[in-house]
Design a protein around this motif. Structure first.
Motif, short mmCIF file in Angstrom:
data_model
loop_
_atom_site.label_atom_id
_atom_site.label_comp_id
_atom_site.label_asym_id
_atom_site.label_seq_id
_atom_site.Cartn_x
_atom_site.Cartn_y
_atom_site.Cartn_z
N ALA A 170 1.40 26.82 -42.31
CA ALA A 170 2.70 27.43 -42.04
C ALA A 170 3.03 27.36 -40.55
CB ALA A 170 2.70 28.88 -42.51
N GLN A 171 2.05 27.63 -39.69
CA GLN A 171 2.27 27.56 -38.25
C GLN A 171 2.65 26.15 -37.81
OE1 GLN A 171 1.97 29.89 -35.18
NE2 GLN A 171 3.29 28.10 -35.03
N ALA A 172 1.95 25.15 -38.34
CA ALA A 172 2.23 23.76 -37.96
C ALA A 172 3.62 23.33 -38.41
CB ALA A 172 1.16 22.85 -38.55
N PHE A 173 4.01 23.70 -39.62
CA PHE A 173 5.33 23.29 -40.12
C PHE A 173 6.45 24.08 -39.44
CE2 PHE A 173 3.17 20.96 -43.40
CZ PHE A 173 4.07 19.97 -43.75
N LEU A 174 6.18 25.31 -39.03
CA LEU A 174 7.17 26.05 -38.25
C LEU A 174 7.47 25.31 -36.95
CD1 LEU A 174 7.05 29.88 -37.52
CD2 LEU A 174 7.73 28.25 -35.78
N ALA A 175 6.40 24.94 -36.22
CA ALA A 175 6.60 24.23 -34.95
C ALA A 175 7.27 22.88 -35.17
CB ALA A 175 5.25 24.05 -34.25
N ALA A 176 6.89 22.18 -36.25
CA ALA A 176 7.51 20.89 -36.53
C ALA A 176 9.00 21.03 -36.83
CB ALA A 176 6.80 20.22 -37.71
N SER A 177 9.37 22.10 -37.52
CA SER A 177 10.79 22.34 -37.81
C SER A 177 11.59 22.61 -36.54
CB SER A 177 10.93 23.51 -38.78
OG SER A 177 10.33 23.23 -40.02
N ILE A 178 10.97 23.30 -35.59
CA ILE A 178 11.64 23.53 -34.31
C ILE A 178 11.89 22.20 -33.60
CG2 ILE A 178 11.40 24.59 -32.03
CD1 ILE A 178 11.85 26.67 -34.12
N VAL A 179 10.87 21.35 -33.57
CA VAL A 179 11.01 20.03 -32.92
C VAL A 179 12.10 19.22 -33.61
CG1 VAL A 179 9.85 17.85 -32.43
CG2 VAL A 179 8.63 20.01 -32.11
N HIS A 180 12.08 19.21 -34.93
CA HIS A 180 13.08 18.42 -35.67
C HIS A 180 14.49 18.92 -35.40
CE1 HIS A 180 15.10 16.31 -38.89
NE2 HIS A 180 15.48 17.47 -39.42
N THR A 181 14.68 20.23 -35.42
CA THR A 181 16.02 20.78 -35.22
C THR A 181 16.52 20.53 -33.80
OG1 THR A 181 15.53 22.52 -36.83
CG2 THR A 181 17.42 22.87 -35.37
N GLU A 182 15.65 20.62 -32.81
CA GLU A 182 16.07 20.46 -31.43
C GLU A 182 16.43 19.02 -31.09
OE1 GLU A 182 16.70 22.68 -29.02
OE2 GLU A 182 16.40 24.23 -30.54
N PHE A 183 15.73 18.04 -31.66
CA PHE A 183 15.90 16.65 -31.21
C PHE A 183 16.37 15.70 -32.30
CE2 PHE A 183 12.39 18.41 -28.55
CZ PHE A 183 13.08 18.43 -27.35
N ARG A 184 16.81 16.20 -33.44
CA ARG A 184 17.24 15.30 -34.50
C ARG A 184 18.50 14.54 -34.12
NH1 ARG A 184 18.91 19.99 -38.86
NH2 ARG A 184 20.68 20.87 -37.71
N ASP A 185 19.33 15.10 -33.23
CA ASP A 185 20.52 14.40 -32.79
C ASP A 185 20.19 13.27 -31.81
OD1 ASP A 185 22.09 16.07 -34.33
OD2 ASP A 185 22.42 17.50 -32.69
N LYS A 186 19.02 13.33 -31.19
CA LYS A 186 18.59 12.29 -30.27
C LYS A 186 17.88 11.17 -31.01
CE LYS A 186 20.03 14.67 -26.73
NZ LYS A 186 21.20 14.24 -25.93
N SER A 187 16.92 11.54 -31.85
CA SER A 187 16.18 10.57 -32.65
C SER A 187 15.43 11.31 -33.75
CB SER A 187 15.19 9.79 -31.79
OG SER A 187 14.38 8.93 -32.59
N GLN A 188 15.43 10.71 -34.94
CA GLN A 188 14.71 11.30 -36.06
C GLN A 188 13.20 11.15 -35.91
OE1 GLN A 188 15.84 13.08 -38.61
NE2 GLN A 188 18.01 12.91 -38.09
N TRP A 189 12.77 10.28 -35.01
CA TRP A 189 11.34 10.03 -34.87
C TRP A 189 10.59 11.22 -34.28
CZ3 TRP A 189 9.00 6.41 -37.46
CH2 TRP A 189 9.71 5.28 -37.84
N TYR A 190 11.27 12.04 -33.50
CA TYR A 190 10.62 13.25 -32.98
C TYR A 190 10.19 14.16 -34.14
CZ TYR A 190 12.62 11.84 -28.48
OH TYR A 190 12.95 11.15 -27.34
N GLY A 191 11.10 14.36 -35.08
CA GLY A 191 10.78 15.18 -36.23
C GLY A 191 9.76 14.55 -37.15
N ILE A 192 9.84 13.22 -37.32
CA ILE A 192 8.87 12.53 -38.17
C ILE A 192 7.46 12.69 -37.60
CG2 ILE A 192 8.11 10.26 -38.96
CD1 ILE A 192 11.07 9.48 -39.17
N GLY A 193 7.32 12.53 -36.28
CA GLY A 193 6.02 12.71 -35.66
C GLY A 193 5.49 14.12 -35.82
N ALA A 194 6.37 15.12 -35.63
CA ALA A 194 5.94 16.52 -35.74
C ALA A 194 5.55 16.86 -37.17
CB ALA A 194 7.06 17.44 -35.26
#
Length: 266
Positions: A170-194
């Motif tokens: 749960a902790q890991a996916f919470l942090a990954a969701s933050i990364v995805h939401t913050e940078f999805r407009d720049k590149s989807q690869w940030y969220g994919i990596g997280a």
């Protein structure tokens, strides 16, 4: 003289009759100004979206599916139960053991900090991102504690009865969701990596015989849900005037402890 008078009278009557036949323009009606400010641009009113396209539904749909599927496979339940998954894992990896999952849970936050330091602008400024993280972590911590102590599912290794859901996942996916939401407009690869890192945490928890399949899947849904609720409850109230000085945040990783550090320099 009488003839001339008669001719003049006849001409005057003819001209008067002709003028009477010419249509006259009616006076323009006064403009109705009672509602002139109701829609000055003439823009049609926005159509009301159906309920299934609302923000709350979009934020909870996928987490609800993950949590529901995880709960349906507890113990021996479901088409491919947690017992089935554990038996297959133990058969393929009987002596697997690692502590990498204890450190990977905050790796998405490390990615967030590195991307920010590289100059990539996220959806929110750093202060508002930090506030979203704090609210999401509070939602995650409280909900995880309540569910663990309510369900009291025994861990696969038989150590304790707080297996469901997986807090690491749960902790890991919470942090990954933050990364995805913050940078999805720049590149989807940030969220994919997280999300790849977060999925690795869930797999390692099962390989280490610390969690069931149901714990990991439900933990992923709970982490995503906590992040989404953190964003839904945030309205950028602190984004108008940034704090003086320099501030930042990052993961805290060393043997025996993990956490989040906040640094502010006046």
């Amino acid at each position: 003289m009488r003839i001339i008078s008669s001719l003049l009278l006849a001409g005057w009557l003819t001209i008067g009759a002709a003028q009477a036949q010419i249509p006259q323009n009616p006076a323009a009606a006064p403009a109705d100004t009672a509602k002139k400010y109701a829609n000055p641009a003439g823009v049609p009113p926005p159509m009301k979206q159906p309920w299934y396209r609302g923000k709350l539904v979009r934020a909870t749909a996928i987490p609800a599916l993950l949590i529901g599927y995880g709960a349906s496979t507890i113990n021996g339940n479901g088409f491919y139960s947690s017992y089935d998954a554990r038996n297959d894992i133990r058969r393929q990896f009987p002596n697997f053991h690692t502590k990498v999952d204890d450190y990977l849970i905050l790796a998405p936050y490390a990615e967030l900090a590195l991307v920010e330091l590289a100059g990539v602008e996220g959806r929110n400024d750093r202060l508002n991102t930090l506030l979203v993280i704090l609210k999401s972590e509070a939602i995650f911590g409280l909900s995880t504690y309540v569910i663990k102590n309510t369900t009291k599912v025994l861990r696969p290794d038989g150590s304790t009865r707080n297996s469901f859901p997986s807090g690491h996942t749960a902790q890991a996916f919470l942090a990954a969701s933050i990364v995805h939401t913050e940078f999805r407009d720049k590149s989807q690869w940030y969220g994919i990596g997280a999300y790849t890192i977060a999925s690795s945490v869930g797999v390692l928890r099962m390989l280490n015989n610390r969690h069931w399949q149901s714990d990991v899947v439900a933990g992923a849904g709970l982490g995503i849900l906590s992040a989404h609720l953190g964003y839904l409850s945030h309205r950028n109230r602190w984004g108008r005037k940034p704090l003086p000085g320099k501030y930042g945040f990052g993961p805290l990783l060393y043997p025996g402890a993990t956490g989040l550090t906040v640094v502010w320099r006046p």
